[in-house]
Design a protein around this motif. Structure first.
Motif, PDB file in Angstrom:
ATOM      1  N   HIS A 152       0.131  -8.234   7.893  1.00  0.00           N
ATOM      2  CA  HIS A 152       0.735  -9.561   7.821  1.00  0.00           C
ATOM      3  C   HIS A 152       1.325  -9.970   9.158  1.00  0.00           C
ATOM      4  CE1 HIS A 152       1.841 -12.392   4.634  1.00  0.00           C
ATOM      5  NE2 HIS A 152       1.025 -11.630   3.933  1.00  0.00           N
ATOM      6  N   GLY A 153       1.138 -11.207   9.545  1.00  0.00           N
ATOM      7  CA  GLY A 153       1.640 -11.676  10.830  1.00  0.00           C
ATOM      8  C   GLY A 153       3.153 -11.682  10.917  1.00  0.00           C
ATOM      9  N   SER A 154       3.845 -12.150   9.869  1.00  0.00           N
ATOM     10  CA  SER A 154       5.298 -12.299   9.912  1.00  0.00           C
ATOM     11  C   SER A 154       5.938 -11.339   8.926  1.00  0.00           C
ATOM     12  CB  SER A 154       5.688 -13.722   9.539  1.00  0.00           C
ATOM     13  OG  SER A 154       5.873 -14.483  10.678  1.00  0.00           O
ATOM     14  N   ALA A 155       6.233 -10.157   9.398  1.00  0.00           N
ATOM     15  CA  ALA A 155       6.747  -9.106   8.516  1.00  0.00           C
ATOM     16  C   ALA A 155       8.187  -8.794   8.874  1.00  0.00           C
ATOM     17  CB  ALA A 155       5.885  -7.856   8.645  1.00  0.00           C
ATOM     18  N   CYS A 156       9.044  -8.852   7.872  1.00  0.00           N
ATOM     19  CA  CYS A 156      10.463  -8.582   8.127  1.00  0.00           C
ATOM     20  C   CYS A 156      11.002  -7.695   7.017  1.00  0.00           C
ATOM     21  CB  CYS A 156      11.222  -9.909   8.170  1.00  0.00           C
ATOM     22  SG  CYS A 156      12.983  -9.722   8.497  1.00  0.00           S
ATOM     23  N   HIS A 157      11.734  -6.681   7.398  1.00  0.00           N
ATOM     24  CA  HIS A 157      12.361  -5.804   6.403  1.00  0.00           C
ATOM     25  C   HIS A 157      13.863  -5.747   6.637  1.00  0.00           C
ATOM     26  CE1 HIS A 157      12.739  -2.741   3.380  1.00  0.00           C
ATOM     27  NE2 HIS A 157      13.570  -2.111   4.192  1.00  0.00           N
ATOM     28  N   LEU A 158      14.625  -5.968   5.570  1.00  0.00           N
ATOM     29  CA  LEU A 158      16.080  -5.887   5.640  1.00  0.00           C
ATOM     30  C   LEU A 158      16.536  -4.597   4.989  1.00  0.00           C
ATOM     31  CD1 LEU A 158      16.926  -9.536   4.483  1.00  0.00           C
ATOM     32  CD2 LEU A 158      16.373  -8.708   6.772  1.00  0.00           C
ATOM     33  N   PHE A 159      17.412  -3.892   5.645  1.00  0.00           N
ATOM     34  CA  PHE A 159      17.895  -2.620   5.083  1.00  0.00           C
ATOM     35  C   PHE A 159      19.404  -2.512   5.250  1.00  0.00           C
ATOM     36  CE2 PHE A 159      18.683  -0.062   8.949  1.00  0.00           C
ATOM     37  CZ  PHE A 159      18.100  -0.871   9.904  1.00  0.00           C
ATOM     38  N   GLY A 160      19.962  -1.455   4.685  1.00  0.00           N
ATOM     39  CA  GLY A 160      21.418  -1.324   4.704  1.00  0.00           C
ATOM     40  C   GLY A 160      21.861   0.119   4.841  1.00  0.00           C
ATOM     41  N   HIS A 161      22.930   0.439   4.137  1.00  0.00           N
ATOM     42  CA  HIS A 161      23.454   1.789   3.930  1.00  0.00           C
ATOM     43  C   HIS A 161      24.268   2.341   5.098  1.00  0.00           C
ATOM     44  CE1 HIS A 161      23.881   5.453   1.738  1.00  0.00           C
ATOM     45  NE2 HIS A 161      23.186   6.181   2.568  1.00  0.00           N
ATOM     46  N   THR A 162      23.768   2.254   6.340  1.00  0.00           N
ATOM     47  CA  THR A 162      24.467   2.941   7.426  1.00  0.00           C
ATOM     48  C   THR A 162      25.520   2.088   8.136  1.00  0.00           C
ATOM     49  OG1 THR A 162      22.596   2.317   8.816  1.00  0.00           O
ATOM     50  CG2 THR A 162      22.633   4.573   7.974  1.00  0.00           C
ATOM     51  N   HIS A 163      25.464   0.775   7.945  1.00  0.00           N
ATOM     52  CA  HIS A 163      26.412  -0.153   8.589  1.00  0.00           C
ATOM     53  C   HIS A 163      26.283  -0.181  10.110  1.00  0.00           C
ATOM     54  CE1 HIS A 163      29.328  -0.096   4.874  1.00  0.00           C
ATOM     55  NE2 HIS A 163      28.066  -0.057   4.542  1.00  0.00           N
ATOM     56  N   PHE A 164      25.116   0.197  10.638  1.00  0.00           N
ATOM     57  CA  PHE A 164      24.851  -0.008  12.065  1.00  0.00           C
ATOM     58  C   PHE A 164      24.079  -1.323  12.197  1.00  0.00           C
ATOM     59  CE2 PHE A 164      24.722   4.783  12.063  1.00  0.00           C
ATOM     60  CZ  PHE A 164      25.899   4.947  12.769  1.00  0.00           C
ATOM     61  N   VAL A 165      24.556  -2.194  13.064  1.00  0.00           N
ATOM     62  CA  VAL A 165      23.870  -3.480  13.241  1.00  0.00           C
ATOM     63  C   VAL A 165      22.541  -3.250  13.958  1.00  0.00           C
ATOM     64  CG1 VAL A 165      24.106  -5.807  14.123  1.00  0.00           C
ATOM     65  CG2 VAL A 165      26.135  -4.500  13.521  1.00  0.00           C
ATOM     66  N   TRP A 166      21.488  -3.831  13.422  1.00  0.00           N
ATOM     67  CA  TRP A 166      20.166  -3.541  13.986  1.00  0.00           C
ATOM     68  C   TRP A 166      19.267  -4.751  13.859  1.00  0.00           C
ATOM     69  CZ3 TRP A 166      20.578   1.820  14.944  1.00  0.00           C
ATOM     70  CH2 TRP A 166      19.572   2.337  15.787  1.00  0.00           C
ATOM     71  N   ASP A 167      18.475  -4.993  14.869  1.00  0.00           N
ATOM     72  CA  ASP A 167      17.437  -6.024  14.800  1.00  0.00           C
ATOM     73  C   ASP A 167      16.374  -5.633  15.815  1.00  0.00           C
ATOM     74  OD1 ASP A 167      15.863  -8.295  14.633  1.00  0.00           O
ATOM     75  OD2 ASP A 167      17.568  -9.687  14.636  1.00  0.00           O
ATOM     76  N   ALA A 168      15.302  -5.047  15.350  1.00  0.00           N
ATOM     77  CA  ALA A 168      14.284  -4.530  16.271  1.00  0.00           C
ATOM     78  C   ALA A 168      12.914  -4.586  15.611  1.00  0.00           C
ATOM     79  CB  ALA A 168      14.610  -3.083  16.650  1.00  0.00           C
ATOM     80  N   VAL A 169      11.902  -4.808  16.433  1.00  0.00           N
ATOM     81  CA  VAL A 169      10.523  -4.788  15.942  1.00  0.00           C
ATOM     82  C   VAL A 169       9.919  -3.428  16.265  1.00  0.00           C
ATOM     83  CG1 VAL A 169       8.227  -5.813  16.154  1.00  0.00           C
ATOM     84  CG2 VAL A 169      10.266  -7.273  16.265  1.00  0.00           C
ATOM     85  N   ILE A 170       9.422  -2.763  15.228  1.00  0.00           N
ATOM     86  CA  ILE A 170       8.763  -1.466  15.426  1.00  0.00           C
ATOM     87  C   ILE A 170       7.405  -1.525  14.743  1.00  0.00           C
ATOM     88  CG2 ILE A 170       8.889   1.032  15.094  1.00  0.00           C
ATOM     89  CD1 ILE A 170      11.915   0.767  14.836  1.00  0.00           C
TER      90      ILE A 170
END
Ligand SMILES: [Fe+2]
Length: 192
Positions: free
Chosen positions: A101-119
């Protein structure tokens, strides 16, 4: 109980003694992760329909799908944290939903570290509001943060900022062979 680097994950993580699992399920192996992952199979038809009709897909999980979405051990006050925050099954599930898919985004939680990265083509975002006491002591701000809007008017939001940890890793490679404690971790253990 004071938490130190030698405390076992079963002692450090409340889940191990606060939860009782039926039958063959055990928190000592991968059975629980597999069990919860398999619940997603109940929705395969809905996922197929979404894949067929949508050009942008957002997936969600409470837990963390990849090791790269957590700081390295030497950066953590509790270095065994990566052992108890997610599973490979979760990542595999997410990939099976997003596909190519061209526009793929996953939101996650649990650790409370702020993150925004493409892998590997998926944008992974964690925008934790955190516990009130955590918000107060955050080294990098956070006391006034509001919920982050990831999608609006047909568009994904720009990168979340500030984003301390993913900014750090976009500028610095992970160096798992480096065993020198981060300064804040060294200070913490020198005091205890
Ligand atoms: Fe959690």
């Amino acid at each position: 109980m004071a938490l130190d680097c030698l405390t076992s994950t079963t002692k450090a993580c409340k889940d191990f003694h606060a939860c009782k699992w039926p039958g063959e399920l055990s928190s000592g192996d991968t059975s629980l992760a597999l069990y919860f992952d398999a619940i997603n199979d109940n929705h395969l038809n809905a996922v197929k329909e979404i894949q067929r009709t949508c050009s942008q897909i957002i997936t969600f999980s409470h837990f963390v799908p990849r090791q790269e979405l957590c700081p390295e051990k030497r950066m953590l006050f509790y270095p065994k944290l990566p052992k108890i925050i997610g599973s490979d099954f979760l990542e595999f599930r997410i990939r099976s939903i997003h596909g190519i898919h061209g526009s793929a985004c996953h939101l996650f939680g649990h650790t409370h570290f702020v993150w925004d990265a493409v892998i590997d083509g998926i944008r992974y975002v964690q925008a934790p509001l955190a516990y009130p006491r955590e918000r107060k002591r955050r080294m990098n701000g956070g006391e006034n943060w509001l919920p982050f809007c990831i999608y609006s008017d047909g568009k994904f939001s720009d990168r979340l900022t500030p984003c301390y940890w993913s900014d750090h890793y976009s500028a610095n490679p992970r160096t798992p062979d480096n065993t020198e404690l981060a300064p804040w971790v060294a200070r913490f253990y020198n005091q205890t």
